[in-house]
Motif scaffolding. Structure first.
Motif, PDB file in Angstrom:
ATOM      1  N   LYS A   1       0.822  -1.234   0.000  1.00 10.71           N
ATOM      2  CA  LYS A   1       0.000   0.000   0.000  1.00 10.71           C
ATOM      3  C   LYS A   1       0.846   1.270   0.000  1.00 10.71           C
ATOM      4  CE  LYS A   1      -4.322  -1.733   1.529  1.00 10.71           C
ATOM      5  NZ  LYS A   1      -5.674  -1.241   1.548  1.00 10.71           N
TER       6      LYS A   1
ATOM      7  N   LEU B   1      -1.738   1.611  -3.122  1.00 10.76           N
ATOM      8  CA  LEU B   1      -2.684   2.192  -2.171  1.00 10.76           C
ATOM      9  C   LEU B   1      -4.013   2.398  -2.877  1.00 10.76           C
ATOM     10  CD1 LEU B   1      -3.310   3.588   0.558  1.00 10.76           C
ATOM     11  CD2 LEU B   1      -2.702   5.715  -0.566  1.00 10.76           C
ATOM     12  N   THR B   2      -3.940   3.000  -4.065  1.00 11.94           N
ATOM     13  CA  THR B   2      -5.138   3.226  -4.856  1.00 11.94           C
ATOM     14  C   THR B   2      -4.717   3.479  -6.297  1.00 11.94           C
ATOM     15  OG1 THR B   2      -7.138   4.575  -5.105  1.00 11.94           O
ATOM     16  CG2 THR B   2      -5.169   5.713  -4.395  1.00 11.94           C
TER      17      THR B   2
ATOM     18  N   MET C   1      -2.472  13.493  -3.393  1.00 11.65           N
ATOM     19  CA  MET C   1      -2.419  12.444  -2.357  1.00 11.65           C
ATOM     20  C   MET C   1      -0.976  12.208  -1.920  1.00 11.65           C
ATOM     21  SD  MET C   1      -4.853   9.455  -3.796  1.00 11.65           S
ATOM     22  CE  MET C   1      -6.530   9.797  -4.243  1.00 11.65           C
TER      23      MET C   1
ATOM     24  N   GLN D   1       0.255  14.878   0.244  1.00 16.98           N
ATOM     25  CA  GLN D   1      -0.330  14.816   1.588  1.00 16.98           C
ATOM     26  C   GLN D   1       0.268  13.689   2.411  1.00 16.98           C
ATOM     27  OE1 GLN D   1      -1.974  17.162   2.699  1.00 16.98           O
ATOM     28  NE2 GLN D   1      -2.256  18.106   0.703  1.00 16.98           N
ATOM     29  N   GLY D   2       1.159  12.920   1.816  1.00 15.07           N
ATOM     30  CA  GLY D   2       1.792  11.851   2.575  1.00 15.07           C
ATOM     31  C   GLY D   2       0.965  10.578   2.676  1.00 15.07           C
ATOM     32  N   GLU D   3       0.012  10.396   1.748  1.00 14.78           N
ATOM     33  CA  GLU D   3      -0.801   9.180   1.784  1.00 14.78           C
ATOM     34  C   GLU D   3       0.031   7.947   1.446  1.00 14.78           C
ATOM     35  OE1 GLU D   3      -3.437  10.468   3.532  1.00 14.78           O
ATOM     36  OE2 GLU D   3      -4.560   8.962   2.462  1.00 14.78           O
TER      37      GLU D   3
ATOM     38  N   ILE E   1      -9.288  13.201   2.255  1.00 10.62           N
ATOM     39  CA  ILE E   1      -7.919  12.708   2.412  1.00 10.62           C
ATOM     40  C   ILE E   1      -7.246  13.421   3.577  1.00 10.62           C
ATOM     41  CG2 ILE E   1      -5.658  12.688   1.322  1.00 10.62           C
ATOM     42  CD1 ILE E   1      -7.195  12.274  -1.352  1.00 10.62           C
ATOM     43  N   LEU E   2      -7.448  14.744   3.669  1.00 14.40           N
ATOM     44  CA  LEU E   2      -6.829  15.506   4.749  1.00 14.40           C
ATOM     45  C   LEU E   2      -7.380  15.089   6.107  1.00 14.40           C
ATOM     46  CD1 LEU E   2      -6.947  19.050   3.141  1.00 14.40           C
ATOM     47  CD2 LEU E   2      -4.889  17.768   3.695  1.00 14.40           C
TER      48      LEU E   2
ATOM     49  N   GLY F   1      -7.525  10.450   5.747  1.00 14.11           N
ATOM     50  CA  GLY F   1      -6.485   9.718   5.021  1.00 14.11           C
ATOM     51  C   GLY F   1      -5.492   9.037   5.949  1.00 14.11           C
ATOM     52  N   ASN F   2      -4.589   8.249   5.347  1.00 14.05           N
ATOM     53  CA  ASN F   2      -3.572   7.537   6.124  1.00 14.05           C
ATOM     54  C   ASN F   2      -2.750   8.498   6.958  1.00 14.05           C
ATOM     55  OD1 ASN F   2      -4.428   5.267   4.933  1.00 14.05           O
ATOM     56  ND2 ASN F   2      -2.699   5.044   3.531  1.00 14.05           N
ATOM     57  N   ASN F   3      -2.555   9.723   6.410  1.00 18.98           N
ATOM     58  CA  ASN F   3      -1.766  10.718   7.113  1.00 18.98           C
ATOM     59  C   ASN F   3      -2.678  11.866   7.539  1.00 18.98           C
ATOM     60  OD1 ASN F   3       0.658  11.522   8.123  1.00 18.98           O
ATOM     61  ND2 ASN F   3       1.275  12.639   6.287  1.00 18.98           N
TER      62      ASN F   3
ATOM     63  N   SER G   1      -7.170   2.278   8.259  1.00 19.98           N
ATOM     64  CA  SER G   1      -7.178   2.483   6.815  1.00 19.98           C
ATOM     65  C   SER G   1      -8.624   2.661   6.378  1.00 19.98           C
ATOM     66  CB  SER G   1      -6.540   1.278   6.119  1.00 19.98           C
ATOM     67  OG  SER G   1      -6.406   1.568   4.762  1.00 19.98           O
TER      68      SER G   1
ATOM     69  N   LEU H   1      -9.800   5.097   3.775  1.00 18.45           N
ATOM     70  CA  LEU H   1     -10.098   5.514   2.400  1.00 18.45           C
ATOM     71  C   LEU H   1      -9.762   4.409   1.396  1.00 18.45           C
ATOM     72  CD1 LEU H   1      -8.966   9.215   2.339  1.00 18.45           C
ATOM     73  CD2 LEU H   1     -11.170   8.235   2.917  1.00 18.45           C
ATOM     74  N   TYR H   2      -9.992   4.728   0.123  1.00 22.88           N
ATOM     75  CA  TYR H   2      -9.673   3.828  -0.983  1.00 22.88           C
ATOM     76  C   TYR H   2     -10.388   2.491  -0.824  1.00 22.88           C
ATOM     77  CZ  TYR H   2      -6.185   7.344  -0.303  1.00 22.88           C
ATOM     78  OH  TYR H   2      -5.605   8.538  -0.042  1.00 22.88           O
TER      79      TYR H   2
END
Lengths: 397, 657
Positions: free
Chosen positions: A213, A256-257, A268, A271-273, B159-160, B163-165, B181, B183-184
């Protein structure tokens, strides 16, 4: 109390209040007493009339009406939004109009490359194109452009600046398009999360379980960088269930996506996703030149990167007087003067090999040792089937 | 009260009807039926060869058929061929497992999204329709704001926040050392759809709620029913039309959703609309694309028809005109009520966090320095600190070159003018249609209205022929009404394509010189169904006695409509107006296809900023979009209330609270 006394000033207050749509609070003076039934209808009609005038004002910049201003000749160019809002369009306009007095260069770019191309095709099918030239066609749209006869065959003798363009960038043997610039799709990673010595270097590295991910891919069915990455895996692993599909099957847990477009994917990433994203090989140069940051770095895989070429051409059916101007414009776009603007405004590599690269760009923009690109005809013939098989493989349901 | 009208008007020859009906009919034929015929034609003929590269532009070959009849016959033949192609395409899609699983998943997620929207929308509607508290009017006006946010901004907000972060995970990691976890995945898509569509439900349900005559509930109470029983047996059935309307809209939106699904779910959760986009835009397979769009439209219209049936089934005209009472919001003294109050408070708080979180995250993000900027602003954790208004400075720079693009500042003005025009056109087109669909044309003509026909059998039992005619006309109205909802149910990709075709051909091509008018027309086509959907239940809730009394007292039809029916249906009308305004503000795909140089709207500017890597500017633009639309909603609602009730009427309404 409920008698509708016709207030002498009432109607006036009502209309002046309602004619200002941007300031609704101004119409708070309206009350039922000063606004009898039928004058409400009149007020609506009045507001509509004022709005129509306002709308006509909005349309003033339109293509059709601008010609009336002066005995200028217009050249209407369709391109993609970021070429205008971010890229060199403004500078090109200034310089081209300076060297061609009496000519007005009009950029039309409300959407991305695919949308603008679809708009042009739609206009051509109705036989009413408004564009003379299209700049920034994605090479993946070239087969469609040829099939739909969007561009007219070019006389290369009228484009002397083509001499400095490498032959491998001339994608169309039928000579309907010329290259604008080119770039490479690679992986971009966040060096604050993945130290450069641990960054993946091969396609096989990407499959390691430590990257679960950790990768943001882009949907090939909706966006051209996404399509480029899919084509790259096809070029690398071959067609069929044992080829790219097998690779994607192994890659899936590490994604992840699969974002809808580059903008979504990159925001994304920022933003650090996830610490890895499919993006352009000039991203490091961009972030160094605009922010003095080397945080986001480029990872080529197996020394490869998938090459994307952006194209331009003259739209079918342009009349002869504008045709000359269109040729001059294309030649101007290929000049070292314009091509030198490309790297740090459009963040691509210039098509003209004589165009100088700014030192920081040359230092941080990565040219893969082994650029990969599938021939446009192969892509055109198999794209739908590849997409479908990929989509069936990747779906969560 | 009754104004003196000219003789011809008083004698009943005053047929406002002429203009009032001609306008919507002409509008629908031009901007909806004609483009759709062109779309079908496109399927039959396919891409025409675009020959004559060096020829003069005037020499484009025209069809060789001479005479109007010949051309009509040729066109008819083409349409027949096209329908044949479409039918074959639909058959192919029905047999293909790839498309079948696609359609199944799309319908499934839309159904779940609708349920979630209802679950989130009902508590807010209950709060707004039953209680009075400080800021209620403001909250009511602002409920629709999430609806105008471009999908990409909603995705960014999610996401903000989640999201993961995101904020939630950073909080969880700091407090409990766990990360979720969220999203997505499918739940993320459902939540995002609910974020969009619950506000629509709030509007439609609270419109229905406020139309409930309190006498009914009071009667039930006085007969000994508990409050809970009153809710289940009196209130809820009366709410069904409102819920059905909102759910129909939510279902259709979730069914056709495209960018949000890709942003928060990714390609693994692709829907039918994504496939249509790929077929039409990427592969240029117009036939498959159009056939898919047709299947999609039929399915979403079938669902909508089901809701419409439900709406009609539960519609009960009311006799009274007493406004629904509002209670003061206070903590109950009776200990037994605490538990239910606690549940209600927690639910509402969760919903508030759900809405405020992503929007607040967007606001904060817009005031942060650009990520990836390096330098001292970036802490070791990768979290950007410090505040800046740089992004806003960029958005509000007036000297931005208006020749090549449009300045973000100008796009605000453009959006507002286009949205106001769209709202007015939609109201003019949809109000007569809603009036007709609600069966009110017959009201006041001496014959009882369509809805209470069975109940009022006492005073004039119609013969069987009349009954059949009434039934047929009711059935026909339902079909036309479902068809009038089509713009909501048609794939926006396909509709955009159809409009592009239509606006490039002679009758409408003249509008290309004035792109703003073309855009208003396109937006109005997309927006007028909202007005019908919100106005119709409101009109139906009014019993026929009230306008009939007005007619008996000497009012003409327009006056009866203006002074009796319109004020009573005002909540529905206002909701429709706001929804059409919002629709125009958030529309992008038709705008992009029709806009000329230097004409940009707020969401399009936002996309431009994104594609130019100006993520901060895009967040700032999203916040500006939120602020501007919020202000407009408050303004439109205030003006609308004033317009309909007048200053005194408002106080009279307020006194019942």
């Amino acid at each position: 109390m409920h008698l509708c006394v016709s207030h002498p000033g009432g109607r006036k207050v009502a209309s002046s209040g309602l004619t200002a749509p941007a300031a609704p609070s101004a119409s708070s003076t309206i009350s039922r007493r000063t606004l009898p039934a039928l004058s409400c209808l009149q007020a609506v009609v009045l507001v509509s009339a004022v709005l129509l005038i306002g709308l006509a004002g909005l349309a003033r910049n339109g293509v059709g009406t601008a010609t009336a201003a002066a005995p200028t000749q217009q050249l209407v160019v369709y391109t993609y939004d970021s070429f205008v809002n971010w890229g060199p369009a403004k500078e090109i306009q200034k310089r081209f109009q300076a060297s061609h007095p009496g000519v007005e260069l009009v950029w039309v770019a409300p959407g991305d490359s695919g949308t603008m191309f679809a708009r042009l095709v739609g206009e051509l099918q109705a036989r009413r194109p408004t564009a003379d030239v299209f700049v920034g066609l994605a090479d993946s749209d070239l087969p469609a452009a040829i099939a739909q006869q969007v561009f007219q065959p070019l006389d290369y003798r009228l484009l002397p600046n083509l001499k400095d363009v490498p032959a491998r960038l001339l994608l169309d043997p039928g000579r309907r398009v010329v290259p604008l610039d080119h770039g490479f799709i690679t992986l971009v990673y966040d060096s604050q999360v993945i130290p450069p010595d641990r960054a993946p270097k091969t396609f096989a590295d990407l499959l390691q379980p430590q990257w679960r991910k950790k990768i943001i891919a882009i949907d090939p069915a909706a966006s051209s960088p996404g399509m480029a990455f899919l084509l790259w895996t096809i070029a690398r692993f071959g067609d069929g269930p044992d080829g790219y599909l097998a690779y994607w099957k192994q890659l899936a847990p590490n994604l992840l996506t699969i974002a809808g477009g580059w903008s979504e994917a990159y925001s994304m990433f920022e933003q650090g996703e996830a610490p890895m994203v499919v993006s352009y090989s000039t991203d490091m140069a961009y972030s160094y030149i605009s922010n003095h940051s080397t945080r986001y770095r480029i990872a080529t895989l197996d020394g490869q990167g998938y090459e994307q070429v952006e194209l331009m051409g003259i739209v079918t059916g342009v009349d002869s007087s504008r045709q000359r101007l269109a040729y001059e414009f294309l030649n101007f776009m290929l000049s070292t003067e314009v091509q030198a603007l490309i790297p740090t405004t459009n963040w691509m590599f210039p098509a003209n090999s004589q165009a100088p690269l700014p030192p920081d760009f040359a230092r941080y923009a990565v040219t893969p040792a082994q650029p990969v690109r599938l021939p446009a005809e192969t892509v055109a013939a198999h794209r739908e089937q590849w997409l479908r098989a990929w989509s069936a493989q990747i779906r969560a349901y | 009260m009754v104004r003196r009208l000219p003789v011809w008007a008083r004698q009943g020859r005053f047929r406002l009807g002429g203009l009032v009906w001609a306008l919507p009919t002409l509008f629908l034929l031009t901007f909806l039926v004609y483009p759709l015929i062109l779309l079908v034609l496109q399927v039959a003929v396919g891409p025409a060869p675009l020959s004559a590269p060096a020829g003069p532009p005037g020499a484009m070959p025209l069809p060789a058929t001479s005479g109007v009849f010949g051309q009509l016959a040729a066109a008819g033949q083409e349409v027949t061929t096209a329908i044949g192609h479409l039918a074959r395409g639909v058959a192919v899609i029905g047999q293909d497992p790839y498309f079948r699983s696609l359609i199944r998943f799309t319908a499934w997620q839309a159904l779940l999204s609708t349920l979630l929207s209802v679950l989130i929308g009902l508590p807010i509607a209950a709060l707004l329709s039953n209680y009075t508290f400080r800021g209620r009017a403001l909250l009511r006006s602002l409920t629709l704001v999430p609806f105008v946010l471009p999908p990409i901004s909603v995705a960014l907000g999610f996401i903000l926040m989640y999201g993961n972060n995101g904020w939630l995970n950073r909080f969880l990691a700091a407090a409990f050392g766990v990360r979720l976890s969220l999203l997505y995945s499918l739940p993320a898509i459902l939540l995002a759809h609910a974020f969009y569509n619950a506000p629509v439900l709030v509007r439609t349900v609270s419109a229905a709620w406020q139309a409930i005559d309190p006498s009914l509930e009071e009667a039930a109470r006085s007969l000994g029913a508990s409050p809970r029983r009153v809710f289940w047996t009196v209130t809820l059935p009366a709410l069904v039309p409102g819920i059905a309307t909102g759910a129909a809209l939510a279902f259709v939106f979730s069914f056709l959703s495209f960018p949000l699904v890709l942003a928060l779910g990714g390609a693994r959760f692709a829907t039918v609309e994504v496939e249509i986009y790929t077929q039409i835009r990427i592969l240029l397979n117009y036939r498959t694309g159009a056939a898919l769009a047709l299947v999609e439209t039929i399915l979403s219209l079938a669902f909508s028809y089901g809701y419409l049936w439900l709406e009609g089934r539960f519609a009960r005209p009311q006799v009274g005109v007493r406004p629904h009472p509002l209670h003061r919001l206070e903590w109950p003294r009776r200990p037994g009520a605490w538990v239910s109050r606690m549940v209600a408070a927690v639910t509402l708080a969760a919903i508030a966090v759900f809405y405020v979180g992503p929007i607040l995250a967007l606001v904060v993000q817009s005031a942060r320095p650009a990520a990836g900027g390096g330098g001292p602003a970036v802490a070791a954790s990768g979290v950007v600190s410090g505040w800046t208004l740089q992004a806003y400075r960029y958005v509000f720079t007036p000297e931005y070159d208006a020749i090549v693009g449009d300045s973000p500042l100008a796009s605000i003005r453009n959006s507002l003018v286009l949205a106001t025009a769209t709202m007015l056109v939609s109201l003019l087109v949809a109000t007569p249609l809603a009036y007709a669909f609600a069966g009110r044309l017959r009201v006041g003509r001496g014959v009882a209205g369509a809805v209470p026909a069975e109940g009022e059998a006492g005073h004039l039992r119609p013969c069987w022929g009349r009954q059949l005619a009434a039934r047929l006309s009711r059935w026909g109205t339902a079909v036309i009404e479902t068809a009038a909802m089509a713009p909501l149910a048609i794939s926006s990709v396909a509709l955009g394509f159809a409009l592009l075709q239509a606006f490039n051909r002679p009758p409408l091509a003249g509008l290309r010189g004035a792109p703003a008018l073309a855009i208003v027309a396109a937006h109005s086509v997309l927006a007028y169904p909202f007005v019908i959907r919100t106005l119709r239940p409101a009109l139906e809730a009014i019993g026929p006695e009230l306008p009939e009394s007005a007619r008996l007292l000497g009012a003409n039809r327009w006056q009866a409509f203006r002074t009796v029916e319109l004020p009573l249906a005002a909540t529905g009308l206002l909701s429709g107006a706001l929804l059409s305004f919002a629709m125009s503000l958030s529309e992008t795909s038709a705008t992009i296809l029709l806009a000329g140089p230097g004409l940009s709207t707020m969401p399009i500017t936002l996309y431009h900023l994104l594609s130019a890597r100006n993520f901060g500017g895009a967040s700032a633009m999203a916040v500006v979009l939120l602020a501007v639309t919020g202000l407009c909603f408050v303004g439109v609602e205030a003006v609308g209330q004033r317009w309909v009730y007048g200053r005194n009427g408002r106080r009279a309404r307020g006194s019942a609270e």
